[in-house]
Structures are given as structure tokens and as C-alpha cells.
Design an enzyme around this catalytic site. Structure first.
Site, PDB file in Angstrom:
ATOM      1  N   ASN A   8       1.045  -1.088   0.050  1.00 21.14           N
ATOM      2  CA  ASN A   8       0.080  -0.082   0.091  1.00 21.14           C
ATOM      3  C   ASN A   8       1.007   1.202  -0.038  1.00 21.14           C
ATOM      4  O   ASN A   8       1.598   1.542   1.018  1.00 21.14           O
ATOM      5  CB  ASN A   8      -0.739  -0.033   1.353  1.00 21.14           C
ATOM      6  CG  ASN A   8      -1.834   1.138   1.337  1.00 21.14           C
ATOM      7  OD1 ASN A   8      -2.002   2.004   0.360  1.00 21.14           O
ATOM      8  ND2 ASN A   8      -2.202   1.423   2.513  1.00 21.14           N
ATOM      9  N   LYS A  10       0.021   4.163  -0.346  1.00 15.82           N
ATOM     10  CA  LYS A  10      -0.439   5.449   0.197  1.00 15.82           C
ATOM     11  C   LYS A  10      -0.407   6.591  -0.874  1.00 15.82           C
ATOM     12  O   LYS A  10      -0.384   6.338  -2.228  1.00 15.82           O
ATOM     13  CB  LYS A  10      -0.060   5.494   1.682  1.00 15.82           C
ATOM     14  CG  LYS A  10      -0.248   4.236   2.470  1.00 15.82           C
ATOM     15  CD  LYS A  10      -0.289   4.729   4.002  1.00 15.82           C
ATOM     16  CE  LYS A  10      -0.483   3.434   4.598  1.00 15.82           C
ATOM     17  NZ  LYS A  10      -0.081   3.534   6.042  1.00 15.82           N
ATOM     18  N   HIS A  95      -9.737   1.194   4.621  1.00 18.94           N
ATOM     19  CA  HIS A  95      -8.693   1.645   5.426  1.00 18.94           C
ATOM     20  C   HIS A  95      -8.733   2.252   6.398  1.00 18.94           C
ATOM     21  O   HIS A  95      -9.569   3.218   6.372  1.00 18.94           O
ATOM     22  CB  HIS A  95      -7.481   1.905   4.305  1.00 18.94           C
ATOM     23  CG  HIS A  95      -6.019   1.882   5.082  1.00 18.94           C
ATOM     24  ND1 HIS A  95      -5.502   2.956   5.775  1.00 18.94           N
ATOM     25  CD2 HIS A  95      -4.953   1.111   4.703  1.00 18.94           C
ATOM     26  CE1 HIS A  95      -4.431   2.572   6.370  1.00 18.94           C
ATOM     27  NE2 HIS A  95      -3.968   1.672   5.774  1.00 18.94           N
ATOM     28  N   GLU A  97      -7.202   4.722   7.361  1.00 18.89           N
ATOM     29  CA  GLU A  97      -6.790   6.209   7.123  1.00 18.89           C
ATOM     30  C   GLU A  97      -8.140   6.717   6.443  1.00 18.89           C
ATOM     31  O   GLU A  97      -8.328   8.090   6.500  1.00 18.89           O
ATOM     32  CB  GLU A  97      -5.446   6.380   6.257  1.00 18.89           C
ATOM     33  CG  GLU A  97      -4.590   6.120   7.186  1.00 18.89           C
ATOM     34  CD  GLU A  97      -3.018   5.476   6.704  1.00 18.89           C
ATOM     35  OE1 GLU A  97      -2.910   5.676   5.202  1.00 18.89           O
ATOM     36  OE2 GLU A  97      -2.151   5.090   7.395  1.00 18.89           O
ATOM     37  N   GLU A 165      -5.878  -4.790  10.555  1.00 17.37           N
ATOM     38  CA  GLU A 165      -4.848  -3.968  10.564  1.00 17.37           C
ATOM     39  C   GLU A 165      -5.011  -3.031  11.712  1.00 17.37           C
ATOM     40  O   GLU A 165      -5.948  -1.922  11.896  1.00 17.37           O
ATOM     41  CB  GLU A 165      -4.682  -2.753   9.522  1.00 17.37           C
ATOM     42  CG  GLU A 165      -4.342  -3.501   8.063  1.00 17.37           C
ATOM     43  CD  GLU A 165      -3.544  -2.302   7.508  1.00 17.37           C
ATOM     44  OE1 GLU A 165      -2.609  -2.756   6.766  1.00 17.37           O
ATOM     45  OE2 GLU A 165      -4.187  -1.302   7.020  1.00 17.37           O
ATOM     46  N   GLY A 171       2.001   2.377  11.011  1.00 17.41           N
ATOM     47  CA  GLY A 171       3.011   3.421  10.614  1.00 17.41           C
ATOM     48  C   GLY A 171       4.114   3.419  11.748  1.00 17.41           C
ATOM     49  O   GLY A 171       4.644   4.684  11.619  1.00 17.41           O
ATOM     50  N   SER A 213       2.909  -2.058  10.291  1.00 18.48           N
ATOM     51  CA  SER A 213       4.358  -1.930  10.694  1.00 18.48           C
ATOM     52  C   SER A 213       5.140  -3.199  10.525  1.00 18.48           C
ATOM     53  O   SER A 213       6.043  -3.498  11.235  1.00 18.48           O
ATOM     54  CB  SER A 213       4.664  -1.418  12.433  1.00 18.48           C
ATOM     55  OG  SER A 213       3.887  -0.045  12.397  1.00 18.48           O
TER      56      SER A 213
HETATM   57  P1  PGA Z   1       2.362   0.363   7.654  1.00 19.93           P
HETATM   58  O1  PGA Z   1       0.927   0.546   7.099  1.00 19.93           O
HETATM   59  O2  PGA Z   1       3.078  -1.053   7.278  1.00 19.93           O
HETATM   60  O3  PGA Z   1       3.460   1.393   7.436  1.00 19.93           O
HETATM   61  O4  PGA Z   1       2.338   0.378   8.908  1.00 19.93           O
HETATM   62  C1  PGA Z   1       0.087  -0.654   6.863  1.00 19.93           C
HETATM   63  C2  PGA Z   1      -1.109  -0.158   6.054  1.00 19.93           C
HETATM   64  O5  PGA Z   1      -1.486   1.254   6.731  1.00 19.93           O
HETATM   65  O6  PGA Z   1      -1.700  -0.440   5.432  1.00 19.93           O
END
Ligand code: PGA
Length: 255
Positions: A8, A10, A95, A97, A165, A171, A213
Site C-alpha cells: 500500500n 498510500k 483502510h 486512514e 490492521e 505506521g 508496521s
Molecule cells: P504500515 O502501513 O506498514 O506503514 O504500518 C500499513 C497500512 O496502513 O496498510
């Protein structure tokens, strides 16, 4: 069951040139993975150039969201039909976010149906915002899963991928490795919920990924006996060497 390595990106990188360079650094090694389906979910504007740069079958491309409707007066939306037309195969939906921007589970449920109507595979994200000691996060997961998968039939549920998640784990990069026990207990819990809603065989046909992460350092312990079928990777998917290494870990893991 298939194993998935889903990147992803982003809202990264910034330019088309950088996106093409990042993909170029990934594709040869990702295409060599034997048991893993590699999927790159890039910003919508880069999907077309990426598709043009790669016509192979081994690596799939996906978007990070789609609209609820096929066409019409929906300013700013990208339809699942348009994504399909561009050669996309996957779409991340729900997601955290996006949920933090106000997207509700009922909207995600409609987007899942829109994606499925175009034969895109939805990668449906669920996860608690915090984990308390009394276990009320289980209720949060249950509510989110139930509302997000509202109206999805047994044959359809096996055509999507669930990504667990935990929001508190996203993050943090290398600074945090979620206890594999947490991943394990949650995958069991999700399968229990799916078994109650559908049946055991159906529940065990749905791939459950972990995201939050994941790095090349912690991928092995997070995949070892946690009941997952792969990873949804944010930060580390922008680092070709790390992402490829995570893919290799999944390729050889005993899941
Ligand atoms: P991350 O993000 O691996 O940077 O924690 C995962 C995600 O938000 O899909």
C-alpha cells in the site's frame, strides 16, 4: 490457500517518474515469488503508467479506494469500472486512514459490492483503534466486520481478502512489532465470526492478512503460526529491498 504480499503505497511517491522507478526496482524479484501473489496498490493517477510499464501476469496492480457508483454526479470519485478498465485487479477498501476521514462501514460495504460487480478483489481492512485490557476491542472488531460485510453472501465472501490492521500498530515502522500472539488470537476470532455468519468451510476459504508496521525484520515472526495468509504493507513497500525480502519470507514460510 494463496498467499498475498500487498503493498500500500498510500500517497507516495510524488511523481510519476518516481513511481515508475520504484515499480521497476520491484518487478523482477516480485515476479520470481513462487507461492505469493504480489500486489502493488499505488496512487490512482499512477496506475495507468504502471500498467503500461508492465504487461506481465505475475504482479497484480490495485487501487487504494473506489467509489460506490459506476458513473454519474460523484465529483472526485474513481469508479470500480474505471479501475477495471485500466487493468486493475485489486482495491483496498475501508483502510483506517479513510475511516478516519469519516468513511463508515456501511459505505465500505457498498464499495465492496461496487468492486465485486467489476470483478475486482476487495482487500477489506478492519482493526481496532486501541486494545484495552478488558477485551472490549473484540466487540469493536465484531461490529466493524459485521457492518462492513453486511449483505455479502457466502459465495462472494470467498472472493475478497480481509486485512486485519490494528490502527494503533500502523505506521510505526521498525519501532514496533506487534506481539504475534495478538495477530493469532485475532485471526482466530475473525474466523469464528465468519464461521457463525457463514459456515466453517467458507470461513476458512477467506484469506486473512496482517498489516501494521510489517518490516523485513519482523515478517518472519509475524507470519509464523499466526494463522495469516500474507501481509498488507505500507511503509516498507516503498523500500524495494525490504519489500522483496518480506515476499521471500512469505514464500518460504510454513503458514
Ligand atoms: P504500515 O502501513 O506498514 O506503514 O504500518 C500499513 C497500512 O496502513 O496498510
Amino acid at each position: 490457500m494463496k498467499r498475498y504480499l500487498i503493498g500500500n503505497w498510500k500517497q507516495n511517491p510524488i511523481t510519476r517518474k518516481e513511481a515508475l522507478a520504484l515499480f521497476a526496482d520491484l518487478k523482477t524479484d516480485l515476479a520470481k515469488l513462487k507461492h505469493v501473489v504480489p500486489v502493488v496498490c499505488a496512487p490512482a493517477l499512477f496506475l495507468s503508467p504502471l500498467r503500461d510499464s508492465y504487461r506481465g501476469k505475475k504482479i497484480a496492480l490495485g487501487a487504494q479506494d473506489c467509489g460506490m457508483e459506476t458513473s454519474g454526479a460523484h465529483t472526485g470519485e474513481t469508479s470500480a469500472a474505471a479501475l477495471k478498465d485500466l487493468g486493475m485487479e485489486y482495491v483496498i477498501l475501508g483502510h483506517s486512514e479513510r475511516r478516519a476521514e469519516g468513511e463508515s462501514s456501511s459505505v465500505v460495504a457498498k464499495k465492496i459490492r461496487a468492486a465485486m460487480s467489476q470483478h475486482l478483489t476487495p482487500v477489506v481492512c478492519i482493526g481496532e483503534t486501541e486494545r484495552d485490557n478488558d477485551g472490549s476491542f473484540f466487540e469493536a472488531i465484531k461490529e466493524q466486520l459485521t457492518d462492513t460485510l453486511w449483505g455479502i453472501t457466502a459465495p462472494d465472501i470467498t472472493k475478497l481478502v480481509i486485512a486485519y490492521e490494528p490502527v494503533w500498530a500502523i505506521g510505526k515502522g521498525g519501532a514496533l512489532t506487534v506481539d504475534p500472539q495478538i495477530v493469532h488470537e485475532t485471526t482466530i476470532y475473525i474466523r469464528t465470526l465468519l464461521t457463525r455468519k457463514y459456515d466453517r468451510t467458507t470461513a476458512f476459504s477467506v484469506p486473512i492478512l496482517y498489516g501494521g508496521s510489517v518490516t523485513d525484520e519482523n515478517a518472519a515472526e509475524l507470519s509464523d503460526r499466526t494463522g495469516i495468509q500474507g501481509f498488507l504493507v505500507g511503509g516498507a513497500s516503498l523500500k524495494p529491498a525490504a519489500f522483496i525480502k518480506i515476499g521471500r519470507v512469505l514464500d518460504t514460510a510454513t503458514l
